[in-house]
Design an enzyme around this catalytic site. Structure first.
Site, PDB file in Angstrom:
ATOM      1  N   ILE A   5       0.835  -1.207   0.000  1.00 38.36           N
ATOM      2  CA  ILE A   5       0.000   0.000   0.000  1.00 38.36           C
ATOM      3  C   ILE A   5       0.871   1.258   0.000  1.00 38.36           C
ATOM      4  O   ILE A   5       0.379   2.358  -0.251  1.00 38.36           O
ATOM      5  CB  ILE A   5      -0.956   0.009   1.217  1.00 38.36           C
ATOM      6  CG1 ILE A   5      -0.165  -0.140   2.538  1.00 38.36           C
ATOM      7  CG2 ILE A   5      -1.994  -1.078   1.100  1.00 38.36           C
ATOM      8  CD1 ILE A   5      -1.036  -0.076   3.779  1.00 38.36           C
ATOM      9  N   ALA A   6       2.162   1.085   0.279  1.00 40.80           N
ATOM     10  CA  ALA A   6       3.117   2.205   0.216  1.00 40.80           C
ATOM     11  C   ALA A   6       4.513   1.626   0.059  1.00 40.80           C
ATOM     12  O   ALA A   6       4.825   0.579   0.632  1.00 40.80           O
ATOM     13  CB  ALA A   6       3.032   3.058   1.477  1.00 40.80           C
ATOM     14  N   ALA A   7       5.334   2.309  -0.747  1.00 46.37           N
ATOM     15  CA  ALA A   7       6.719   1.866  -0.942  1.00 46.37           C
ATOM     16  C   ALA A   7       7.629   3.076  -0.971  1.00 46.37           C
ATOM     17  O   ALA A   7       7.432   3.985  -1.775  1.00 46.37           O
ATOM     18  CB  ALA A   7       6.847   1.067  -2.239  1.00 46.37           C
ATOM     19  N   ALA A   8       8.604   3.103  -0.065  1.00 41.02           N
ATOM     20  CA  ALA A   8       9.558   4.201  -0.006  1.00 41.02           C
ATOM     21  C   ALA A   8      10.974   3.649  -0.102  1.00 41.02           C
ATOM     22  O   ALA A   8      11.164   2.436  -0.284  1.00 41.02           O
ATOM     23  CB  ALA A   8       9.376   4.982   1.293  1.00 41.02           C
ATOM     24  N   SER A   9      11.943   4.520   0.013  1.00 46.43           N
ATOM     25  CA  SER A   9      13.331   4.099  -0.214  1.00 46.43           C
ATOM     26  C   SER A   9      13.844   3.160   0.859  1.00 46.43           C
ATOM     27  O   SER A   9      14.683   2.297   0.595  1.00 46.43           O
ATOM     28  CB  SER A   9      14.233   5.332  -0.286  1.00 46.43           C
ATOM     29  OG  SER A   9      14.134   6.086   0.900  1.00 46.43           O
ATOM     30  N   GLN A  57       8.745  -0.734   2.826  1.00 45.10           N
ATOM     31  CA  GLN A  57       7.436  -0.733   2.186  1.00 45.10           C
ATOM     32  C   GLN A  57       6.433  -1.369   3.124  1.00 45.10           C
ATOM     33  O   GLN A  57       6.793  -2.124   4.039  1.00 45.10           O
ATOM     34  CB  GLN A  57       7.471  -1.438   0.837  1.00 45.10           C
ATOM     35  CG  GLN A  57       7.844  -2.900   0.854  1.00 45.10           C
ATOM     36  CD  GLN A  57       8.076  -3.430  -0.566  1.00 45.10           C
ATOM     37  OE1 GLN A  57       8.949  -2.945  -1.291  1.00 45.10           O
ATOM     38  NE2 GLN A  57       7.289  -4.438  -0.959  1.00 45.10           N
ATOM     39  N   VAL A  58       5.133  -1.040   2.899  1.00 43.68           N
ATOM     40  CA  VAL A  58       4.079  -1.449   3.826  1.00 43.68           C
ATOM     41  C   VAL A  58       3.050  -2.301   3.083  1.00 43.68           C
ATOM     42  O   VAL A  58       2.588  -1.942   1.993  1.00 43.68           O
ATOM     43  CB  VAL A  58       3.391  -0.223   4.460  1.00 43.68           C
ATOM     44  CG1 VAL A  58       2.320  -0.666   5.456  1.00 43.68           C
ATOM     45  CG2 VAL A  58       4.416   0.669   5.147  1.00 43.68           C
ATOM     46  N   ASP A 100       6.962  14.656  10.659  1.00 42.33           N
ATOM     47  CA  ASP A 100       6.671  14.465   9.228  1.00 42.33           C
ATOM     48  C   ASP A 100       5.166  14.334   9.018  1.00 42.33           C
ATOM     49  O   ASP A 100       4.680  13.311   8.492  1.00 42.33           O
ATOM     50  CB  ASP A 100       7.405  13.222   8.716  1.00 42.33           C
ATOM     51  CG  ASP A 100       7.463  13.165   7.193  1.00 42.33           C
ATOM     52  OD1 ASP A 100       7.311  14.221   6.556  1.00 42.33           O
ATOM     53  OD2 ASP A 100       7.659  12.070   6.643  1.00 42.33           O
ATOM     54  N   LYS A 112       5.145  -3.303   8.068  1.00 40.39           N
ATOM     55  CA  LYS A 112       6.216  -2.487   7.479  1.00 40.39           C
ATOM     56  C   LYS A 112       7.496  -3.315   7.450  1.00 40.39           C
ATOM     57  O   LYS A 112       7.929  -3.834   8.490  1.00 40.39           O
ATOM     58  CB  LYS A 112       6.415  -1.216   8.298  1.00 40.39           C
ATOM     59  CG  LYS A 112       7.391  -0.229   7.676  1.00 40.39           C
ATOM     60  CD  LYS A 112       7.388   1.100   8.455  1.00 40.39           C
ATOM     61  CE  LYS A 112       8.282   2.130   7.802  1.00 40.39           C
ATOM     62  NZ  LYS A 112       8.233   3.434   8.516  1.00 40.39           N
TER      63      LYS A 112
END
Length: 566
Positions: free
Chosen positions: A131-135, A138-139, A288, A153
């Site tokens: 549902i989310a991917a960052a550097s 990811q989740v 954030d 996560k």
């Protein structure tokens, strides 16, 4: 050998990226061998005068191409508006760390290895698409065997090793940048890499983020309008964090929020009250709060997620921030100046008069205006302008606080809020300052200070013995430099001289008086002065004594008057 080959390959990759974005000359300067660079610097002018710092847009594009480590570094740069020019800050803020997600099978193997069970044994279902991917991570959403919806996560495999390798290279690049560019020396690129090294690994440690979530859960447990997700500690490891999944609406989806019967302005007020409590009660804040990390639940509560970036304020800083907010809320520049001085941001040796004038110039236009008509970003830019003008170096947590306020204000405007952030924080700031003088708290502070003083006293004899032992063995020596003694010596000499002259005057007067009043005479002789006169030597000596006293007294008075020190 493998590490060296990997390093050279990475350098080659960086060079290609720089050349791709029109910074070939910069690449040549940074990666040229030292001896070549020395030859070009032989004239003593250095490289800084021959090459300008690269264009900010090109730097931002290069950082994006260089991957997660450099993107994270650029995001750190975006919080350091006290050292980077505004045009660079604007570009660094555009950096996004969304990347191609890791394959499902890779994530599955990490989770199963860390938890020691198969996904089927732990979860009733586990979504293959994130549902989310960052550097960094990811989740994925999943459902527990007990039916609870959770978010899982997972840290990307190998990211720790890659960041460590990149940091070693960053140090080398930072040193060369400081040698090559004047701006590099001014901003202190090596120190920036050190700061990055301190912070980036915290985002890789899932137990740290889980601990932050737990702290917030305890802080907000009695506050119904804020919901903090539950952490499943038994399923949390170094690389895996399992927490409650929060269903709801992203805070920037205003129409959808209103369509569900929730007042967007009230959501903004919840956010402002939440930030006020974090700053004035807890001393820890979510640094954030962008729309993806702030969820509006269908029952009207607001939930915070992603606790990877946090800011911390100790008791002293909390009180200084409270005084600052209260000073602005009450239009009291004396309180504002005192808070800034107490924080150590300015000092007595500065031109405080001009600083106060500049502070008032940037502050007055914002008074009496609602949040809708004030841009905290404009306030932020004005603050940074005065920081740069007076060469003030802001601590990282205060910069994080400013960044957080900018983001919170942006969310408030999206939600149509007309509230003033200073007025919302005012009662919380007052309560914090009042708590400082609570009798129980003051007793605790006195007890803590007394304990600290007793520790100092207990260690004093040992430290003194150690110092004297080192002096006796000749390993150390004490040199005393007493400034101002030359001036003191001159002043003492002048004073003593005046005192001596005064004593001579007094002695001459007394001696003259005694001689003139004496009945004994010595050597009488006759002089023809207005007729014949008989004068004795004793009378002549008495008159001479009075004359000497008069002349010296007159000279002493003239000297004292000229020195203007009566």
């Amino acid at each position: 050998m493998f590490r060296e080959n990997s390093k050279f390959r990475r350098i080659g990759g960086i060079s290609r990226v720089l050349i791709k974005h029109g910074m070939g000359d910069t690449a040549g300067r940074l990666f040229r061998r030292n001896r070549d660079q020395t030859e070009e610097d032989a004239d003593g002018t250095g490289l800084s005068g021959k090459i300008a710092f690269p264009d900010p847009r090109r730097i931002r594009l290069a950082l994006e191409d260089l991957g997660p480590s450099f993107i994270k570094l650029g995001q750190l740069f975006s919080t350091r508006a006290d050292i980077f020019p505004p045009e660079y800050i604007e570009e660094f803020r555009k950096l996004q760390d969304s990347v191609t997600p890791e394959p499902y099978e890779t994530i599955r193997s990490i989770v199963e290895k860390d938890l020691g069970k198969t996904l089927e044994e732990i979860f009733d279902s586990f979504d293959t698409e994130p549902i989310a991917a960052a550097s960094v991570a990811q989740v994925h959403s999943a459902v527990m065997k007990t039916g609870e919806d959770v978010a899982v996560k997972v840290v990307r495999p190998g990211i720790d090793r890659m960041i460590r390798q990149d940091i070693r290279l960053m140090y080398q690049l930072a040193k060369r940048i400081e040698k090559t560019f004047e701006l590099g020396r001014v901003i202190g690129t090596v120190n920036l890499v050190k700061e990055f090294e301190r912070t980036v690994f915290q985002e890789l440690e899932m137990p740290i983020e889980a601990g932050n979530i737990q702290k917030f859960s305890e802080f907000f447990r009695l506050i119904n309008e804020i919901h903090i997700p539950k952490v499943y500690w038994e399923l949390t490891t170094k690389s895996v964090l399992v927490m409650e999944y929060i269903p709801g609406i992203k805070v920037d989806q205003v129409e959808e929020i209103a369509a569900n019967g929730i007042d967007p302005k009230e959501v903004a007020m919840i956010g402002l009250r939440s930030l006020s409590r974090q700053l004035m009660e807890f001393g820890i804040f979510h640094a954030d709060p962008h729309p993806g990390n702030t969820i509006v639940m269908l029952d009207g509560r607001v939930s915070l997620v992603d606790f990877g970036i946090m800011g911390y304020l100790d008791d002293e800083t909390m009180h200084q921030v409270a005084n600052l907010f209260l000073g602005y809320a009450e239009h009291d520049y004396d309180m504002i100046m005192e808070a800034i001085l107490d924080a150590g941001l300015i000092h007595e040796d500065m031109d405080l008069k001009n600083f106060r004038i500049d502070l008032k110039d940037i502050s007055e236009p914002f008074y009496g205006r609602s949040l809708l008509t004030i841009s905290i970003k404009d306030v932020y830019d004005q603050v940074i302008r005065i920081v740069l003008k007076h060469q003030i170096r802001l601590p990282r947590n205060l910069l994080l606080l400013l960044k957080t306020m900018v983001q919170t204000e942006a969310l408030g405007k999206i939600l149509g809020s007309d509230a003033s952030i200073f007025q919302v924080m005012r009662p919380y700031a007052k309560e914090l300052l009042e708590r400082r003088y609570d009798p129980e708290r003051m007793l605790q502070m006195i007890g803590r200070d007394a304990l600290k003083a007793s520790e100092y006293l207990r260690s004093a004899p040992r430290l003194l013995h150690k110092l004297l032992s080192q002096l006796a063995t000749g390993r150390h020596r004490i040199e005393l430099s007493l400034a101002g003694f030359k001036q003191l010596d001159k002043q003492l000499e002048t004073g003593v001289n005046r005192m001596v002259v005064g004593v001579i005057i007094a002695a001459s007067i007394i001696a003259g008086s005694l001689v003139l009043n004496s009945k004994q005479t010595v050597m009488e002789f006759t002089v023809n002065f207005f007729g014949e006169q008989t004068i004795t030597l004793t009378a002549l000596l008495g008159v001479l004594g009075y004359t000497i006293a008069t002349v010296l007294g007159f000279m002493l008075i003239v000297q004292i008057i000229r020195s203007r020190k009566l």
